[in-house]
Design an enzyme around this catalytic site. Structure first.
Site, short mmCIF file in Angstrom:
data_model
loop_
_atom_site.label_atom_id
_atom_site.label_comp_id
_atom_site.label_asym_id
_atom_site.label_seq_id
_atom_site.Cartn_x
_atom_site.Cartn_y
_atom_site.Cartn_z
N ASP A 1 0.81 -1.03 0.00
CA ASP A 1 -0.08 -0.03 0.05
C ASP A 1 0.85 1.34 0.05
O ASP A 1 2.14 1.25 -0.23
CB ASP A 1 -0.85 -0.01 1.30
CG ASP A 1 -2.34 0.83 0.96
OD1 ASP A 1 -2.39 1.45 0.00
OD2 ASP A 1 -3.30 0.35 1.65
N ASP B 1 -10.14 3.57 -3.68
CA ASP B 1 -10.51 2.41 -3.31
C ASP B 1 -12.11 2.37 -3.62
O ASP B 1 -12.88 3.17 -3.84
CB ASP B 1 -10.73 2.33 -1.66
CG ASP B 1 -9.28 2.17 -0.97
OD1 ASP B 1 -8.26 2.21 -1.66
OD2 ASP B 1 -9.47 2.23 0.30
C1 GLA Z 1 -5.90 1.35 1.46
C2 GLA Z 1 -6.10 0.40 0.41
C3 GLA Z 1 -7.06 -0.36 0.58
C4 GLA Z 1 -7.02 -1.26 1.92
C5 GLA Z 1 -6.56 -0.29 3.03
C6 GLA Z 1 -6.37 -0.95 4.15
O1 GLA Z 1 -6.98 2.27 1.66
O2 GLA Z 1 -6.40 1.16 -0.95
O3 GLA Z 1 -7.32 -1.33 -0.53
O4 GLA Z 1 -5.99 -2.17 1.73
O5 GLA Z 1 -5.79 0.68 2.61
O6 GLA Z 1 -6.07 -0.01 5.44
#
Ligand code: GLA
Length: 681
Positions: free
Chosen positions: A184, A239
């Site tokens: 990430d 996301d």
């Molecule tokens: C980010 C990523 C998500 C998830 C969250 C976890 O937002 O893009 O897919 O992994 O972190 O905290």
């Protein structure tokens, strides 16, 4: 064309726009700790020669990740992960190709141990990660893990990230038996993305263990331009959340990146939401179809321990999975997208083309292309396989269907000499407006068109509706034979009973016919009819009138308040540039709200702008459409601006459509107000 030879059509329930979280992207890069840990030496990694790839993920990875269903809630634990692995085996998902069982954020303990090693959260994973890996491996599956290319992961608890610990963390993952890493982007300390992601690539490679490498920097640094020899997949967007608007917006960002995808290096439009409850099954079939046509990773994001049979049916559709997993590794490309009628075609290794006919709009639409446009060679006829209905037809070259609202018809078309073994495809069509007033009669015309090279014989059509509705044919409903390109056309009178409430009702057009060889085929398509009332004469606030349809980026369209992003009624007073308005609609881009105008109204007027509740953020543009024509628009408005007047001539229109777009910069904070919104009739 929706062929339903053995099953009845599922009635689609009205979509409830689910409660949404704004995601954790807003935390990215925030709250840097006082002492930033230093990254691995830059010079060595920056100068590293491009890798030829790790030889993994030659087709898009398939598996599970807990994030979309649990986030960091306590139910994300060892028993869940083992339960998912069990279900993969028991329910045939492993046989269908799902392999990776992936842990997302929150598996770790907040502190590293005395040796700087990561430890599993002792409550969630009391036996450690190695034990989970062993269990998953014992089932013939693979284990994935997560961390961030930053000092901490994304969760606000503040769990350790791998920036500056790349080599030791990668080795630890390898020692545990990890097969997949999602890396990430939170708390990245402003270190160059290429450097951060390349360092971890090298660290993974140094372990000698094959580990699929998933780059998750949300498309911020255009990884499709540089990551083909860094990661096996890279997120292209922020996301996803479990809503139609989110899924659609992500799909639209990912589609144009087709040329970057290929074996070992894939665009990742984020994990699946199929089964999480915020979309209808029709919408989830669209989600799964489009992810497959885009050769996206298929990471199940719902808790399969609680999944419905429909969810399993969608996720287990092997014909659709085969589209995603085709070894040629091409991402489908957009052939056309006029007015939300999308045609996306994917080249397959066997020379066939998969064509997705996707209807973004809120009512049934005819969507059409040809074998030639899809890239197939000239031929007398083609076989055409419907991948959701599991039935095969022949077509003389037209690839078309009436596609239900938000639905996708997914067809695999081949120039195959054996086409004549299959019955002709027919297209079911509807002409005329499916808007009716209770107790009044509306005309509708239906068509059953032969798309095949062979004739359809003994053709009959039937139109059915809710009980109490009168549906009368005014012309023949049968024909002895319908040749190539011709149609059985039937005129009908449709009358909902007096007193029928306004709203959306399902009508079904069905056809029966035989192929020249005598094979009997039944086919049907649901249409939505809207029972409407003419708006009152004079000037009305549109927030007081029933909506024909609505779609909204986050949460529902709010009446007389701003958009609060989650549940109905969670907004604030409509406020633009310090001025408060008592009446209007509060929406979130991308949004479209439709009203019935009965051809009896003259103008729509409003004061529009970005709501003050998001501070300086948010840019949007407002549009008013009269039937199919844009009759007024504002251009891009920012939060700094006062309310702008908009006025649209809607004379003669049956339907008025109010649209808010994101102003071209994504939907972040796009809270848009149609204040003082009126229609004069
Ligand atoms: C980010 C990523 C998500 C998830 C969250 C976890 O937002 O893009 O897919 O992994 O972190 O905290």
């Amino acid at each position: 064309m929706r062929h339903l030879p053995t099953r009845t059509t599922r009635t689609s329930h009205r979509r409830v726009i689910g409660a949404l979280t704004a995601g954790l992207l807003c935390t990215a890069g925030a709250a840097a700790p006082a002492v930033a840990e230093s990254p691995a030496p830059a010079a060595a990694t920056a100068a590293a020669a491009p890798q030829s790839g790790n030889g993994l993920a030659l087709t898009p990875p398939m598996g599970f990740n807990n994030w979309n269903s649990t986030h960091c809630r306590a139910e994300f634990n060892e028993s869940m992960v083992k339960g998912i692995a069990d279900i993969f085996v028991e329910k045939g998902l492993k046989d269908a190709g799902y392999r990776y069982v992936n842990l997302d954020d929150c598996w770790a303990k907040p502190q590293r141990d005395a040796d700087g090693k990561l430890e599993a959260d002792p409550v969630r994973f009391p036996n450690g990660i190695k034990a989970v890996a062993d269990y998953v491996h014992s089932k013939g599956l693979k284990l994935g893990i997560y961390t961030s290319a930053g000092t901490k992961t994304c969760d606000s608890v503040g769990l350790p990230g791998a920036l500056g610990h790349e080599y030791s963390d990668a080795q630890q993952f390898a020692d545990w038996g990890v097969d997949y890493l999602k890396y990430d982007n939170c708390n990245n300390q402003g270190v160059d993305a290429k450097l951060r992601y390349t360092t971890m690539r090298d660290a993974l490679e140094a372990t000698g263990r094959p580990i699929v490498y998933s780059i998750c920097e949300w498309g911020e640094n255009k990884p499709w331009e540089w990551a083909a020899d860094v990661g096996n997949l890279w997120r292209t967007t922020g996301d996803i959340s479990d809503s139609w608007g989110s899924m659609l917006s992500i799909m639209k960002q990912n589609l144009p990146l087709a040329s970057a995808a290929g074996p070992g290096h894939w665009n990742d439009p984020d994990m699946l939401e199929v089964g999480n409850g915020g979309m209808t099954d029709t919408e989830y079939r669209t989600h799964f179809s489009m992810w497959s046509v885009m050769a996206a990773p298929l990471l199940i994001g719902s808790d399969l321990r609680k999944a419905t049979p429909e969810t399993f049916e969608i996720l287990s559709n092997r014909e659709v999975i085969a589209v995603d997993q085709d070894p040629l590794g091409k991402q489908g490309t957009v052939l056309s997208s006029t007015d939300g009628r999308w045609v996306v075609a994917k080249e397959m290794r066997d020379g066939s083309r998969v064509v997705a006919l996707f209807n973004e709009s809120g009512s049934a639409q005819r969507i059409a292309t040809t074998a030639k446009a899809a890239g197939l060679p000239q031929a007398a006829a083609y076989t055409m396989r419907d991948l959701w209905e599991h039935a095969t037809y022949n077509t003389a070259g037209t690839i078309s269907a009436t596609v239900p609202a938000h639905g996708t018809v997914l067809l695999r078309v081949a120039a195959d000499r054996k086409w004549a073994a299959h019955p002709p495809a027919v297209e079911l069509g509807l002409n005329g407006s499916p808007l009716v007033e209770a107790g009044r009669t509306a005309p509708l015309t239906t068509t059953v068109t032969d798309l095949g090279r062979t004739p359809a014989t003994k053709v009959s059509a039937a139109l059915t509706g809710p009980s109490g509705w009168q549906i009368k044919p005014l012309s023949p409903t049968g024909s002895a034979t319908v040749p190539t390109g011709k149609a059985l056309t039937t005129r009908w009178q449709v009358t909902p009973p007096a007193g029928t409430a306004t709203g959306t009702y399902d009508l079904t057009l069905s056809a029966q016919y035989r192929s020249p060889a005598g094979t009997r085929v039944r086919s049907s398509v649901p249409f939505q009819a809207h029972v409407v009332v003419a708006p009152p004469a004079g000037s009305s606030y549109l927030s007081d009138l029933p909506q024909l349809s609505s779609s909204n980026g986050w949460g529902p369209v709010e009446k007389d308040t701003s958009n609060g992003e989650s549940n109905a009624g969670d907004g604030n007073p409509l406020t633009i540039g310090g001025t408060v308005f008592t009446k209007g609609l509060g929406v979130h881009a991308p949004s479209a709200v439709e009203f019935y105008a009965a051809g009896a109204c003259s103008a729509v007027t409003a004061q529009v702008g970005v709501d003050d509740e998001k501070g300086a953020k948010g840019t949007v543009a407002f549009e008013v459409w009269a039937d199919g024509t844009k009759v007024a628009s504002t251009g891009v408005l920012t939060n700094a601006m006062a309310a702008q007047p908009i006025s649209a001539d809607v004379r003669g229109a049956q339907v008025v459509r109010l649209v808010v777009t994101d102003g071209g910069d994504g939907v972040d904070s796009d809270h848009a107000d149609w204040a003082d919104l009126r229609m004069g009739c």
